[in-house]
Design a protein around this motif. Structure first.
Motif, PDB file in Angstrom:
ATOM      1  N   THR A   1      42.799  29.362  40.976  1.00 52.92           N
ATOM      2  CA  THR A   1      42.633  29.045  39.553  1.00 52.92           C
ATOM      3  C   THR A   1      43.815  28.228  39.031  1.00 52.92           C
ATOM      4  O   THR A   1      43.641  27.279  38.258  1.00 52.92           O
ATOM      5  CB  THR A   1      42.489  30.330  38.723  1.00 52.92           C
ATOM      6  N   ARG A   2      45.025  28.592  39.467  1.00 50.05           N
ATOM      7  CA  ARG A   2      46.207  27.842  39.030  1.00 50.05           C
ATOM      8  C   ARG A   2      46.143  26.398  39.507  1.00 50.05           C
ATOM      9  O   ARG A   2      46.505  25.469  38.776  1.00 50.05           O
ATOM     10  CB  ARG A   2      47.488  28.516  39.534  1.00 50.05           C
ATOM     11  N   LEU A   3      45.691  26.204  40.734  1.00 53.23           N
ATOM     12  CA  LEU A   3      45.553  24.842  41.248  1.00 53.23           C
ATOM     13  C   LEU A   3      44.503  24.079  40.458  1.00 53.23           C
ATOM     14  O   LEU A   3      44.743  22.943  40.010  1.00 53.23           O
ATOM     15  CB  LEU A   3      45.184  24.871  42.732  1.00 53.23           C
TER      16      LEU A   3
ATOM     17  N   LEU B   1      34.054  46.013  40.098  1.00 49.77           N
ATOM     18  CA  LEU B   1      34.600  44.683  39.870  1.00 49.77           C
ATOM     19  C   LEU B   1      35.283  44.555  38.516  1.00 49.77           C
ATOM     20  O   LEU B   1      35.843  43.497  38.204  1.00 49.77           O
ATOM     21  CB  LEU B   1      33.486  43.636  39.977  1.00 49.77           C
ATOM     22  N   LYS B   2      35.228  45.607  37.706  1.00 50.43           N
ATOM     23  CA  LYS B   2      35.792  45.546  36.355  1.00 50.43           C
ATOM     24  C   LYS B   2      37.271  45.149  36.361  1.00 50.43           C
ATOM     25  O   LYS B   2      37.692  44.318  35.536  1.00 50.43           O
ATOM     26  CB  LYS B   2      35.612  46.890  35.654  1.00 50.43           C
ATOM     27  N   PRO B   3      38.112  45.697  37.263  1.00 53.23           N
ATOM     28  CA  PRO B   3      39.541  45.331  37.249  1.00 53.23           C
ATOM     29  C   PRO B   3      39.808  43.849  37.490  1.00 53.23           C
ATOM     30  O   PRO B   3      40.829  43.328  37.041  1.00 53.23           O
ATOM     31  CB  PRO B   3      40.140  46.191  38.370  1.00 53.23           C
ATOM     32  N   ILE B   4      38.914  43.157  38.192  1.00 48.11           N
ATOM     33  CA  ILE B   4      39.179  41.742  38.491  1.00 48.11           C
ATOM     34  C   ILE B   4      38.452  40.812  37.515  1.00 48.11           C
ATOM     35  O   ILE B   4      38.515  39.592  37.668  1.00 48.11           O
ATOM     36  CB  ILE B   4      38.793  41.380  39.938  1.00 48.11           C
ATOM     37  N   GLU B   5      37.778  41.371  36.523  1.00 52.65           N
ATOM     38  CA  GLU B   5      37.007  40.536  35.603  1.00 52.65           C
ATOM     39  C   GLU B   5      37.853  39.461  34.912  1.00 52.65           C
ATOM     40  O   GLU B   5      37.399  38.306  34.808  1.00 52.65           O
ATOM     41  CB  GLU B   5      36.307  41.405  34.554  1.00 52.65           C
ATOM     42  N   PRO B   6      39.071  39.758  34.458  1.00 58.49           N
ATOM     43  CA  PRO B   6      39.875  38.682  33.856  1.00 58.49           C
ATOM     44  C   PRO B   6      40.137  37.524  34.817  1.00 58.49           C
ATOM     45  O   PRO B   6      40.073  36.352  34.414  1.00 58.49           O
ATOM     46  CB  PRO B   6      41.179  39.395  33.468  1.00 58.49           C
ATOM     47  N   ALA B   7      40.415  37.848  36.084  1.00 55.98           N
ATOM     48  CA  ALA B   7      40.668  36.787  37.076  1.00 55.98           C
ATOM     49  C   ALA B   7      39.410  35.975  37.332  1.00 55.98           C
ATOM     50  O   ALA B   7      39.470  34.738  37.459  1.00 55.98           O
ATOM     51  CB  ALA B   7      41.182  37.402  38.374  1.00 55.98           C
ATOM     52  N   VAL B   8      38.264  36.646  37.416  1.00 53.97           N
ATOM     53  CA  VAL B   8      36.998  35.942  37.630  1.00 53.97           C
ATOM     54  C   VAL B   8      36.687  35.049  36.437  1.00 53.97           C
ATOM     55  O   VAL B   8      36.281  33.892  36.590  1.00 53.97           O
ATOM     56  CB  VAL B   8      35.853  36.944  37.865  1.00 53.97           C
ATOM     57  N   ARG B   9      36.894  35.582  35.235  1.00 52.42           N
ATOM     58  CA  ARG B   9      36.609  34.825  34.016  1.00 52.42           C
ATOM     59  C   ARG B   9      37.467  33.547  33.946  1.00 52.42           C
ATOM     60  O   ARG B   9      36.972  32.470  33.632  1.00 52.42           O
ATOM     61  CB  ARG B   9      36.850  35.706  32.790  1.00 52.42           C
ATOM     62  N   GLU B  10      38.749  33.671  34.285  1.00 57.33           N
ATOM     63  CA  GLU B  10      39.639  32.509  34.257  1.00 57.33           C
ATOM     64  C   GLU B  10      39.230  31.476  35.302  1.00 57.33           C
ATOM     65  O   GLU B  10      39.256  30.271  35.040  1.00 57.33           O
ATOM     66  CB  GLU B  10      41.085  32.955  34.488  1.00 57.33           C
ATOM     67  N   PHE B  11      38.842  31.957  36.474  1.00 53.96           N
ATOM     68  CA  PHE B  11      38.434  31.045  37.539  1.00 53.96           C
ATOM     69  C   PHE B  11      37.174  30.271  37.147  1.00 53.96           C
ATOM     70  O   PHE B  11      37.131  29.039  37.245  1.00 53.96           O
ATOM     71  CB  PHE B  11      38.186  31.830  38.833  1.00 53.96           C
ATOM     72  N   VAL B  12      36.156  30.993  36.712  1.00 57.14           N
ATOM     73  CA  VAL B  12      34.884  30.345  36.370  1.00 57.14           C
ATOM     74  C   VAL B  12      35.074  29.388  35.192  1.00 57.14           C
ATOM     75  O   VAL B  12      34.519  28.282  35.179  1.00 57.14           O
ATOM     76  CB  VAL B  12      33.800  31.391  36.070  1.00 57.14           C
ATOM     77  N   SER B  13      35.870  29.779  34.212  1.00 60.32           N
ATOM     78  CA  SER B  13      36.137  28.893  33.067  1.00 60.32           C
ATOM     79  C   SER B  13      36.806  27.606  33.519  1.00 60.32           C
ATOM     80  O   SER B  13      36.449  26.508  33.067  1.00 60.32           O
ATOM     81  CB  SER B  13      37.023  29.610  32.044  1.00 60.32           C
ATOM     82  N   ALA B  14      37.786  27.731  34.420  1.00 61.90           N
ATOM     83  CA  ALA B  14      38.495  26.540  34.926  1.00 61.90           C
ATOM     84  C   ALA B  14      37.542  25.623  35.684  1.00 61.90           C
ATOM     85  O   ALA B  14      37.600  24.392  35.552  1.00 61.90           O
ATOM     86  CB  ALA B  14      39.654  26.965  35.816  1.00 61.90           C
TER      87      ALA B  14
END
Length: 463
Positions: free
Chosen positions: A93-95, A121-134
């Motif tokens: 996501t950072r890349l 999967l609830k704990p990783i939802e913020p990471a997934v959300r950021e990835f998909v948004s990017a």
């Protein structure tokens, strides 16, 4: 000329010796990854499109170079939405956040249980959300593996989500010729079986393999993990997976001693070998997709959502492991072969292929089947190369089997000696006179601290 950077362990054209492939981990711990990345490479390569592998590296510092040198970044993924992959997902996501070129994700999946419950999967939802948004900031849509992942992302509020399956099954475009070449399986049939360590350890696959081994003399197990490959080639038992002695890739397993185990470094040799088999089954989705690409019928024993949703989408014959009968006949390869219905897989393939190419079109990507030669040049180039055969169990003690292994080890020792000499020179340059203590960040001080502590402990214990 359009240039595409493809996230993959290596280019399909790279012929890598076995020792080097295992040392570099060219398939990112699971050789199934190369099946869908090789397929993506072939699909995207057209007369006016160059595809370059990134070697699976996620180098955030390389963003400016990627922006300057490439026209798109294509990211084939498997079960990336899972807790254990969160660090890699965040790095990716950072890349992506620094890229100014289109970013296209094809075939990403979420992994949970067979009940499709997303709670884990609830704990990783913020990471997934950021990835998909990017990703969606840089593409028209995101391609997912199946129904569960589609609902998972749409429940988060994302709308531009398309189910496209996995690129692997489109290796030959709209063609997928799979048929039962034998009326039934017998004791003379050649059968391939595959499975993960978790399926062998906790889902009863060990019993299924053991029974098949007893009744089918020509059974072969095909492993996929890096640890499997290292056990076969080096008899390396340092990985935690080596505790699973019921795995046929373990040296203590009878199939190991009978030379009935393989791991493949390249999909082309994997698929070619499976052309000679009558049936494939097991819990590995890409192990069975390799068989289907070879024209060999297969049945997947699904143990989680990632395999189940893909089987449902493509119409791959499958059984849920949690619903398998205790009756050993129910999981006999002959019964699975008899019950395998290939009509949905082959009958719906062209429509799914057209859906996949429409996804590519919407995201500005050309494909060889619509805009090229159908992959003819790719196939011709691949056939001209000599790839290493599947890795076999190391049961030999003759000089011929030892020579390449020790030759590679000798070369590695030579390389390490050069690296060690370089480090020594760097340490010497970083050292300062005794009257002027080195700063805390110097290589010298770090080395002295690391080496000095055990020496001081040893001196104290000797007093």
């Amino acid at each position: 000329m359009q240039r595409i950077l493809l996230r993959s362990g290596k280019s399909p054209y790279d012929v890598v010796p076995v020792e080097e492939a295992l040392h570099r981990d060219v398939f990112a711990t699971n050789s199934g990854n190369l099946i869908f990345s090789d397929a993506a490479h072939k699909i995207l390569e057209t007369p006016d499109t160059e595809v370059v592998s990134n070697g699976i590296r996620t180098d955030v510092a390389a963003a400016a170079r990627i922006n300057a040198e490439y026209d798109a970044f294509v990211v084939p993924l498997a079960n990336a939405f899972r807790p254990s992959f969160e660090p890699q997902l965040k790095r990716l996501t950072r890349l992506i956040g620094k890229l100014r070129i289109p970013v296209v994700v094809m075939g990403v999946g979420a992994q949970t249980g067979l009940n499709y419950d997303p709670a884990r999967l609830k704990p990783i939802e913020p990471a997934v959300r950021e990835f998909v948004s990017a990703v969606l900031d840089r593409s028209a849509s995101i391609g997912v593996r199946g129904e569960f992942t589609e609902k998972y992302l749409k429940d988060m509020g994302f709308r531009d989500v398309e189910v496209i399956g996995c690129p692997s099954l489109f290796l030959y475009g709209k063609e997928l010729a799979v048929s039962k070449r034998q009326p039934e399986l017998t004791g003379d049939s050649r059968i391939a079986v595959n499975g993960s360590h978790s399926a062998v350890r906790s889902q009863g696959l060990d019993r299924i393999i053991r029974r098949a081994h007893e009744h089918y003399p020509h059974l072969r197990f095909v492993g996929q993990n890096l640890s499997d490959a290292r056990q076969l080639h080096w008899r390396d038992l340092s990985d935690p997976n080596s505790r699973v002695t019921a795995m046929p890739t373990h040296p203590d397993h009878p199939m190991y001693g009978e030379d009935k185990v393989r791991v493949y470094v390249d999909p082309i040799t994997w698929i070619d070998d499976l052309r000679g088999f009558d049936f494939s089954f097991g819990s590995r989705i890409h192990g069975n997709i390799a068989a289907l690409l070879a024209g060999t019928p297969a049945t997947v024993l699904c143990g989680d959502s990632r395999t189940l949703e893909l089987c449902r989408y493509f119409g791959i014959p499958h059984r849920r492991i949690d619903q398998l009968s205790e009756d050993p006949e129910a999981t006999d390869p002959a019964r699975l072969y008899e019950e395998a219905d290939l009509s949905e897989l082959t009958g719906g393939h062209q429509e799914r292929f057209e859906r996949f190419t429409a996804f590519l079109d919407r995201n500005g990507l050309r494909n060889t089947f619509t805009h090229g030669d159908g992959g003819a040049a790719f196939d011709e180039r691949m056939r001209a190369l000599s790839f290493p055969a599947g890795i076999r169990p190391w049961n030999d003690t003759d000089i011929a089997s030892l020579t390449p292994r020790f030759g590679w080890l000798h070369s590695r020792i030579a390389e390490l000696a050069v690296d060690n000499a370089k480090l020594k020179r760097e340490l010497k340059r970083s050292a300062r006179p005794a009257a002027e203590p080195p700063p805390p960040t110097s290589v010298y001080r770090k080395a002295r601290r690391v080496v000095g502590r055990p020496i001081r402990r040893a001196l104290k214990s000797g007093r």
